[in-house]
Design an enzyme around this catalytic site. Sequence first.
Site, PDB file in Angstrom:
ATOM      1  N   LEU A   1      20.186  71.845  33.726  1.00 45.25           N
ATOM      2  CA  LEU A   1      19.749  70.999  34.844  1.00 45.25           C
ATOM      3  C   LEU A   1      20.226  71.632  36.145  1.00 45.25           C
ATOM      4  O   LEU A   1      21.399  72.016  36.239  1.00 45.25           O
ATOM      5  CB  LEU A   1      20.373  69.600  34.752  1.00 45.25           C
ATOM      6  CG  LEU A   1      19.895  68.632  33.672  1.00 45.25           C
ATOM      7  CD1 LEU A   1      20.718  67.355  33.738  1.00 45.25           C
ATOM      8  CD2 LEU A   1      18.423  68.311  33.844  1.00 45.25           C
ATOM      9  N   HIS A   2      19.333  71.746  37.120  1.00 40.92           N
ATOM     10  CA  HIS A   2      19.790  72.262  38.404  1.00 40.92           C
ATOM     11  C   HIS A   2      19.007  71.701  39.594  1.00 40.92           C
ATOM     12  O   HIS A   2      19.447  71.805  40.724  1.00 40.92           O
ATOM     13  CB  HIS A   2      19.714  73.793  38.439  1.00 40.92           C
ATOM     14  CG  HIS A   2      18.308  74.317  38.483  1.00 40.92           C
ATOM     15  ND1 HIS A   2      17.502  74.387  37.359  1.00 40.92           N
ATOM     16  CD2 HIS A   2      17.553  74.786  39.506  1.00 40.92           C
ATOM     17  CE1 HIS A   2      16.326  74.883  37.699  1.00 40.92           C
ATOM     18  NE2 HIS A   2      16.328  75.129  39.004  1.00 40.92           N
TER      19      HIS A   2
END
Length: 364
Positions: free
Chosen positions: A210-211
């Site tokens: 996740l970013h």
Amino acid sequence: MPKITIIAGARPNFVKIAPIIKAIEKAKVAGGKIHFRLVHTGQHYDKKMSGSFFKQLGIPEPHVNLEAGGGSQAEQTANIMVRFEKELEENPADVVLVVGDVTSTMACSIVAKKLNTQVVHVEAGIRSSDQRMPEEINRIVTDSITDHFFTTSEIANVNLRKGGVEQERIHFVGNTMIDTLLSNMERFIDPEIKIRGEALQEKQYFVLTLHRPANVDEEEKLKDMMQAIIDGTGDLPVIFPVHPRTAKILQNLGIEHHRLHYVEPLSYLEFNFLVKNAKAVITDSGGITEETTVMGVPCMTLRDNTERPETITMGTNELVGTDPKNLKPYLDKLMSGEWKKGGEIPLWDGKTAERIVEKLLAIY
């Protein structure tokens, strides 16, 4: 002899240009008249992107690093443009070749065109139709001034034709990211992650990445998403190679669970070993959805749109969305063994870079 300046600004760019450089070197050995200069804009500082990174992918060290990272979107764009203009004036080229959709791609394309240099865009024509994403702006601007478009799919070809691009400037060649994947698959490295002293078992763990701000910047939403992931993954470990910025957010929120394992960002060969042997991947990355499709690994994309719809229509990917409530039915389907198999995507065959270099020699 065409002189080509190849631009890369972030780790995924280097993964995409590695096979192009190899194909140029191969063409030169066979008598092809072609010369390249590799420019690293320095857009992203990545401590993993050391000499060993270039060695792993068989890329020569860049001829120059413009060191234009940091700052806001506008500052970064301006820094890259100012420094690349000087670079291109000192080292003129016939063609500037850009890949993907990072800020460097757009900034260097603008500089090249203002210096009357041809622009070639590899991975042209992909669209998410979401202009809240900086990458979408980069794609649209770059494609509006590109001379020749090298595409990964028929969907991208259609997008370009709808935008008024003549067919003779569109070259459907495939996906260089897949060239790199296929040529390195036998070289993947086991990162030897251990859970309570035990090695990970094949197909008995999840990989999570996740970013994107839509997923990590809203605290309550992030908490709910992480809880949905924990609740839906049975008793299997969830391995999360986490970016330092995201790690800090998660730490501040106290998001912990005995099956959730944060690890340092991994090298290309280590990360793809992890993906290849996972039960499934949960991600908000675009590139990973391409790699999971080719490796036949189930993938769930935590985004509301994708610029790579072929990974859904022909591959192993599903678009879950950013609402944590959406995740459960997809995880239920996976855990009950009902996930789709996916199939081969045209020209994602490991020979894309050869087609690109062949076409460059024919054009220039």
